[in-house]
Enzyme design. Structure first.
Site, PDB file in Angstrom:
ATOM      1  N   GLY A  11     100.271  21.289  77.527  1.00  0.00           N
ATOM      2  CA  GLY A  11     101.056  21.004  78.735  1.00  0.00           C
ATOM      3  C   GLY A  11     100.406  21.636  79.957  1.00  0.00           C
ATOM      4  O   GLY A  11      99.875  22.736  79.870  1.00  0.00           O
ATOM      5  N   THR A 140      99.979  28.763  79.899  1.00  0.00           N
ATOM      6  CA  THR A 140     101.183  28.036  79.492  1.00  0.00           C
ATOM      7  C   THR A 140     102.361  28.521  80.331  1.00  0.00           C
ATOM      8  O   THR A 140     102.533  29.724  80.544  1.00  0.00           O
ATOM      9  CB  THR A 140     101.543  28.184  77.990  1.00  0.00           C
ATOM     10  OG1 THR A 140     102.852  27.638  77.798  1.00  0.00           O
ATOM     11  CG2 THR A 140     101.540  29.604  77.477  1.00  0.00           C
ATOM     12  N   ASP A 142     105.190  28.422  79.240  1.00  0.00           N
ATOM     13  CA  ASP A 142     106.148  28.976  78.264  1.00  0.00           C
ATOM     14  C   ASP A 142     106.030  30.492  78.126  1.00  0.00           C
ATOM     15  O   ASP A 142     106.962  31.140  77.644  1.00  0.00           O
ATOM     16  CB  ASP A 142     105.918  28.343  76.881  1.00  0.00           C
ATOM     17  CG  ASP A 142     106.108  26.838  76.884  1.00  0.00           C
ATOM     18  OD1 ASP A 142     106.601  26.304  77.896  1.00  0.00           O
ATOM     19  OD2 ASP A 142     105.757  26.198  75.879  1.00  0.00           O
ATOM     20  N   MET A 186     112.413  24.304  80.447  1.00  0.00           N
ATOM     21  CA  MET A 186     111.414  24.174  79.375  1.00  0.00           C
ATOM     22  C   MET A 186     111.104  25.537  78.741  1.00  0.00           C
ATOM     23  O   MET A 186     111.692  26.548  79.128  1.00  0.00           O
ATOM     24  CB  MET A 186     110.124  23.572  79.929  1.00  0.00           C
ATOM     25  CG  MET A 186     110.143  22.064  80.050  1.00  0.00           C
ATOM     26  SD  MET A 186     108.495  21.497  80.579  1.00  0.00           S
ATOM     27  CE  MET A 186     108.643  19.751  80.292  1.00  0.00           C
ATOM     28  N   GLY A 187     110.144  25.555  77.856  1.00  0.00           N
ATOM     29  CA  GLY A 187     109.745  26.820  77.232  1.00  0.00           C
ATOM     30  C   GLY A 187     109.721  26.743  75.726  1.00  0.00           C
ATOM     31  O   GLY A 187     109.427  27.716  75.040  1.00  0.00           O
ATOM     32  N   GLU A 243     115.648  24.461  76.760  1.00  0.00           N
ATOM     33  CA  GLU A 243     115.528  23.174  76.051  1.00  0.00           C
ATOM     34  C   GLU A 243     115.497  23.391  74.545  1.00  0.00           C
ATOM     35  O   GLU A 243     115.828  22.495  73.773  1.00  0.00           O
ATOM     36  CB  GLU A 243     114.242  22.450  76.480  1.00  0.00           C
ATOM     37  CG  GLU A 243     112.967  23.232  76.137  1.00  0.00           C
ATOM     38  CD  GLU A 243     111.667  22.464  76.377  1.00  0.00           C
ATOM     39  OE1 GLU A 243     111.712  21.373  76.949  1.00  0.00           O
ATOM     40  OE2 GLU A 243     110.597  22.988  75.983  1.00  0.00           O
ATOM     41  N   LEU A 298     109.007  18.816  86.671  1.00  0.00           N
ATOM     42  CA  LEU A 298     108.993  19.407  88.024  1.00  0.00           C
ATOM     43  C   LEU A 298     108.602  20.879  87.985  1.00  0.00           C
ATOM     44  O   LEU A 298     107.880  21.368  88.853  1.00  0.00           O
ATOM     45  CB  LEU A 298     110.377  19.279  88.671  1.00  0.00           C
ATOM     46  CG  LEU A 298     110.920  17.862  88.847  1.00  0.00           C
ATOM     47  CD1 LEU A 298     112.357  17.907  89.333  1.00  0.00           C
ATOM     48  CD2 LEU A 298     110.055  17.093  89.839  1.00  0.00           C
ATOM     49  N   GLN A 299     109.095  21.590  86.955  1.00  0.00           N
ATOM     50  CA  GLN A 299     108.886  23.037  86.900  1.00  0.00           C
ATOM     51  C   GLN A 299     107.435  23.418  86.588  1.00  0.00           C
ATOM     52  O   GLN A 299     107.043  24.548  86.783  1.00  0.00           O
ATOM     53  CB  GLN A 299     109.824  23.673  85.878  1.00  0.00           C
ATOM     54  CG  GLN A 299     109.573  23.238  84.457  1.00  0.00           C
ATOM     55  CD  GLN A 299     110.800  23.334  83.583  1.00  0.00           C
ATOM     56  OE1 GLN A 299     111.294  24.410  83.315  1.00  0.00           O
ATOM     57  NE2 GLN A 299     111.309  22.195  83.123  1.00  0.00           N
ATOM     58  N   ARG A 300     106.669  22.487  86.047  1.00  0.00           N
ATOM     59  CA  ARG A 300     105.289  22.875  85.714  1.00  0.00           C
ATOM     60  C   ARG A 300     104.261  22.250  86.647  1.00  0.00           C
ATOM     61  O   ARG A 300     103.071  22.501  86.510  1.00  0.00           O
ATOM     62  CB  ARG A 300     104.983  22.565  84.252  1.00  0.00           C
ATOM     63  CG  ARG A 300     104.949  21.106  83.919  1.00  0.00           C
ATOM     64  CD  ARG A 300     104.733  20.891  82.432  1.00  0.00           C
ATOM     65  NE  ARG A 300     104.411  19.518  82.168  1.00  0.00           N
ATOM     66  CZ  ARG A 300     104.355  18.972  80.976  1.00  0.00           C
ATOM     67  NH1 ARG A 300     104.633  19.704  79.916  1.00  0.00           N
ATOM     68  NH2 ARG A 300     104.031  17.716  80.815  1.00  0.00           N
TER      69      ARG A 300
END
Ligand code: F6P
Length: 412
Positions: A11, A140, A142, A186-187, A243, A298-300
């Site tokens: 990602g 990442t 995450d 996410m994560g 998530e 959007l967050q990444r």
């Protein structure tokens, strides 16, 4: 001096191209001839899709734009190399291509799945006595890589999430009737990013009411009951959920409604729909207005709100990887070691790839409240330095300017 090759995998993040630039610039400064880029990572290398990066990064402006461009400039992949036994041909093909390109070092910018590629190539290279060095560059959103204090990409995503959460909280209070907003972050199986919503709380913001991380078992009925209690006290309720939250039987909450049938090469299910499911249950039970806010990609990719500290560290990790390879090292992943909190300072080190590949680092239990509905201040203190400072986009016609690869790759 020989050539090197670099790829991006997994990602994307808002700063993964800073790491690419760190590899490119440092290698050039240290005398590398050609810096090749794999188009779509190891998959691209196997397909012969390779570009000469100097034809794409031509001047200072290209470099400034590359740093500010989200997603993976070279394209990415989620491709798992097979076990060498029975698939020697795949490895022979990779090493033959690298030999043909006269490559002395291979860099892969990615997370724990991508480091599996570095590990397998290192092990095979050692087995056949190859002089090629393999080094991983961490990345990442995450933040779930072992050994390193944090991963490049996390800070910028956390900054976006915290800033957006503040805006959602303001918006939620606009009406004189109740609204419940469920923010899905996410994560995957680690709650680091979701915890970043806690940074919203401050003198100008009430903060989110509850935070649910995947490190704790999620009880849907208990959650719905708590929302009822919250609604008795507040007009606007804002909760953040990972998530990757799972119920007691091991199923993801998002699997309770959506038919999640997409699974990637590493066996990861696509996780999405947790907020929608929970918001639906709240609306059904209490008859209130709800909003399911899935931050999704959007967050990444929010490069307009990159954390400068993150951009710098991403670049430095790329540079440290080249330095390690040019010093003759292989089978390593660059890591960040926090040497001081105030003032914040991290230094680049390196760890054996076998300690990092395929390992997920979770939020420690002591950083989550006992009832599992919020995070402790220690976690806020850990994240806070990572979102600091800004970098201004290069605005053209009112929009941030980006660079694109936009080229037919060389076929080899
Ligand atoms: O690993 C990074 C990440 O953004 C996770 O947070 C998320 O679950 C996943 O990638 C999504 O992957 P994809 O883009 O393949 O759907």
């Amino acid at each position: 001096m020989k050539n090197i090759i670099v790829g991006q995998s997994g990602g994307p993040t808002a700063v993964i191209n800073s790491s690419l630039l760190g590899v490119y610039k440092t290698a050039k400064d240290r005398g590398a001839d050609t810096v090749y880029g794999m188009v779509h990572g190891i998959k691209g290398l196997l397909d012969g899709n390779v570009v000469d990066l100097s034809t794409r990064i031509r001047n200072e402006l290209d470099m400034d734009l590359l740093k500010r461009t989200p997603s993976s400039f070279l394209g990415s992949c989620r491709y798992k190399l097979p076990d060498v036994n029975g698939h020697e041909d795949t490895y022979e093909k990779i090493f033959a291509t690298l030999k043909k390109l006269d490559v002395c070092a291979f860099f892969y910018i990615g997370g724990n799945d991508s480091m599996d590629t570095i590990m397998r190539l290192t092990d095979y290279g050692n087995k056949i006595g190859s002089p090629i060095r393999f080094i991983g560059v961490p990345k990442t959103i995450d933040n779930d890589l072992a050994v390193t204090d944090h991963t490049p990409g996390f800070g910028s995503a956390a900054k976006y999430i915290a800033a957006t959460t503040k805006e959602i909280i303001r918006d939620g209070l606009v009406y004189d009737y109740p609204v419940v907003s469920v923010i899905e972050v996410m994560g995957r199986n680690a709650g680091w990013l979701t915890a970043a919503t806690a940074l919203a709380r401050g003198e100008d913001c009430e903060g989110v009411d509850e935070i649910y991380l995947p490190e704790r078992v999620f009880d849907v009925d208990a959650f719905i009951t708590r929302m009822g209690e919250r609604l008795k006290e507040n007009r606007s309720v804002v909760v953040a959920v990972s998530e990757g939250v799972k119920i007691a039987d091991g199923r993801y909450v998002c699997e309770l409604s959506d038919h999640v049938d997409y699974v990637d090469a590493f066996g990861h299910k696509q996780l999405a729909g947790t907020a929608r499911f929970l918001a639906g249950r709240i609306a059904e039970k209490y008859g209130v207005k709800t909003r399911a806010i899935e931050l999704s990609s959007l967050q990444r990719c929010a490069a307009h709100i990159q954390a400068r500290i993150d951009v710098t560290e991403a670049y430095n990790c790329g540079g440290a990887a080249v330095k390690a390879a040019f010093e003759g090292k292989t089978g390593l992943v660059i890591t960040l070691k926090r040497v001081s909190d105030d003032p914040y300072m991290c230094v680049a080190e390196a760890a054996d790839v076998h300690e990092i590949a395929n390992v997920e680092k979770k939020v420690p239990p002591e950083w989550i409240t006992e009832d599992g509905t919020y995070v402790r201040q220690e976690l806020v203190h850990y994240i806070m330095p990572l979102i600091q400072a800004e970098i201004t986009p290069l605005w053209v016609n009112g929009l941030p300017r980006h660079v694109r690869l936009n080229e037919t790759p060389l076929k080899r």
